[in-house]
Design an enzyme around this catalytic site. Sequence first.
Site, PDB file in Angstrom:
ATOM      1  N   HIS A  23       0.853  -1.190   0.000  1.00  0.00           N
ATOM      2  CA  HIS A  23       0.000   0.000   0.000  1.00  0.00           C
ATOM      3  C   HIS A  23       0.881   1.229   0.000  1.00  0.00           C
ATOM      4  O   HIS A  23       1.954   1.233   0.620  1.00  0.00           O
ATOM      5  CB  HIS A  23      -0.919   0.022   1.236  1.00  0.00           C
ATOM      6  CG  HIS A  23      -2.095   0.919   1.051  1.00  0.00           C
ATOM      7  ND1 HIS A  23      -2.030   2.265   1.312  1.00  0.00           N
ATOM      8  CD2 HIS A  23      -3.337   0.673   0.589  1.00  0.00           C
ATOM      9  CE1 HIS A  23      -3.208   2.805   1.034  1.00  0.00           C
ATOM     10  NE2 HIS A  23      -4.012   1.860   0.594  1.00  0.00           N
ATOM     11  N   ASP A  32      -7.862  -5.524   0.235  1.00  0.00           N
ATOM     12  CA  ASP A  32      -8.333  -6.478  -0.766  1.00  0.00           C
ATOM     13  C   ASP A  32      -7.933  -7.915  -0.463  1.00  0.00           C
ATOM     14  O   ASP A  32      -8.393  -8.834  -1.134  1.00  0.00           O
ATOM     15  CB  ASP A  32      -7.810  -6.082  -2.154  1.00  0.00           C
ATOM     16  CG  ASP A  32      -8.536  -4.870  -2.711  1.00  0.00           C
ATOM     17  OD1 ASP A  32      -9.746  -4.755  -2.460  1.00  0.00           O
ATOM     18  OD2 ASP A  32      -7.905  -4.037  -3.376  1.00  0.00           O
TER      19      ASP A  32
END
Length: 379
Positions: free
Chosen positions: A261, A315
């Site tokens: 991320h 996710d």
Amino acid sequence: MSQIELRPGLADVPVAESAVSYIDGKNARLEYRGIAVETLATESCFEETSYLLLKGDLPTQKQLADFDDQLRHHRRIKFRLVDLLKSLPETGHPMYALQAAVAAMGMFYPARDVTNAQSNWESVIRLIAKLPTVVAAFHRIRHGDEPIKPRDDLDHAGNFFWMLFEKEPSPAVRKVIDACLILHAEHTMNASTFSGRVTGSTLANPYTVISAAIGTLTGPLHGGANEEVLDMLGEIQTIGNVRAWCDDAITNKKKIMGFGHRVYKVKDPRATVLQTLAECVFADAGRPASYDLAVEMEKVLAEKLGSKGICPNVDFYSGIVYKALGIPMDLFTPIFAIARVAGWLSHWLEQLQNNRIYRPEQVYVGKTSAVYVPLAKRP
Ligand code: SDX
């Protein structure tokens, strides 16, 4: 030549002042309007969280009841929008159908004057209310079934489940879907939100703004990753293969879906909540092999990539939860959109409060003063 410093991916470049949400990427902290997302996921509901994001404060009981009424009232979609969905190829991805339908909504509803606060609010309500109906309708149509009409007596999460399966979810399943919507509702200046803000900054109508954001969310580096995680786990197949698969991915510099991320350098707090939710779902539905694989993968990759700050993101576990609820894989990203529309619209309203069109600079690396050779003189 330009002397401007280029920051690929706009890393660490602020593009707006925003009061909608906040991330502390070192301490796994995510807050919507100052409230921890973990608290909202357990204590709140999607409708209340949406109100909080849009308006800045938690609603009073009356404000929430009115907002909820408005959403329930606007769930239906025009029959011509259903016709449009029927005309799309049934093999097409539901995200493309959603993007097309939302863009088309701009032709059904007058929303061009974005200086009109009342009209903007009506667009906000319509978009949040109708996205689940569009997703469920396309899903039914592509299987040759008629869309199931929304039910006003069910809440947002329960009604979506109803429109997909013509079955009411159990209270536990309803809560899980609701919490998933809360967890995906907002996330600071991510790619789709920025895309929506850029489109909004031209004073485009809100349906165009949201269709731009939906398009941006489709990519596998963004919202599309949740589907790819399940493909990846399917490829790995067994726990015994996890370590070798991870070694191979790292050696060959393959992107590991659901990991990494830009902002979080520790495990995404949403992934932690989703994992707890997954375990609740599995207590009823049974524990799928894919979950054990995912847990093993997280362990192996913590050893190998944890020190680089590459950890599970939102996710990684969401698809496993949805699959356990019987939701088809290609609806995972549309569900992300059904939730994130609340965040996109909050940013759109914020953008309009102090708007200036986005018009950044580039670092030009092409030719200058090139000679035009007439076509007849070219070989
Ligand atoms: C979402 O931004 C948001 O807020 C998005 C989101 C939201 O709620 O809106 O949180 C939702 O989009 C989650 C992300 C879903 N995408 C994936 O899971 C795809 C896999 N992950 C990535 O490709 C990547 O981590 C990104 C796209 C999420 C972030 O990309 P960055 O910040 O541009 O980082 P990078 O690709 O430049 O990686 C930096 C380094 C590289 O190594 P070096 O070249 O420095 O040696 O980390 C490595 C990368 O190779 N790396 C990975 C990796 N992620 C980063 N290596 C292997 N697998 C990964 N997943």
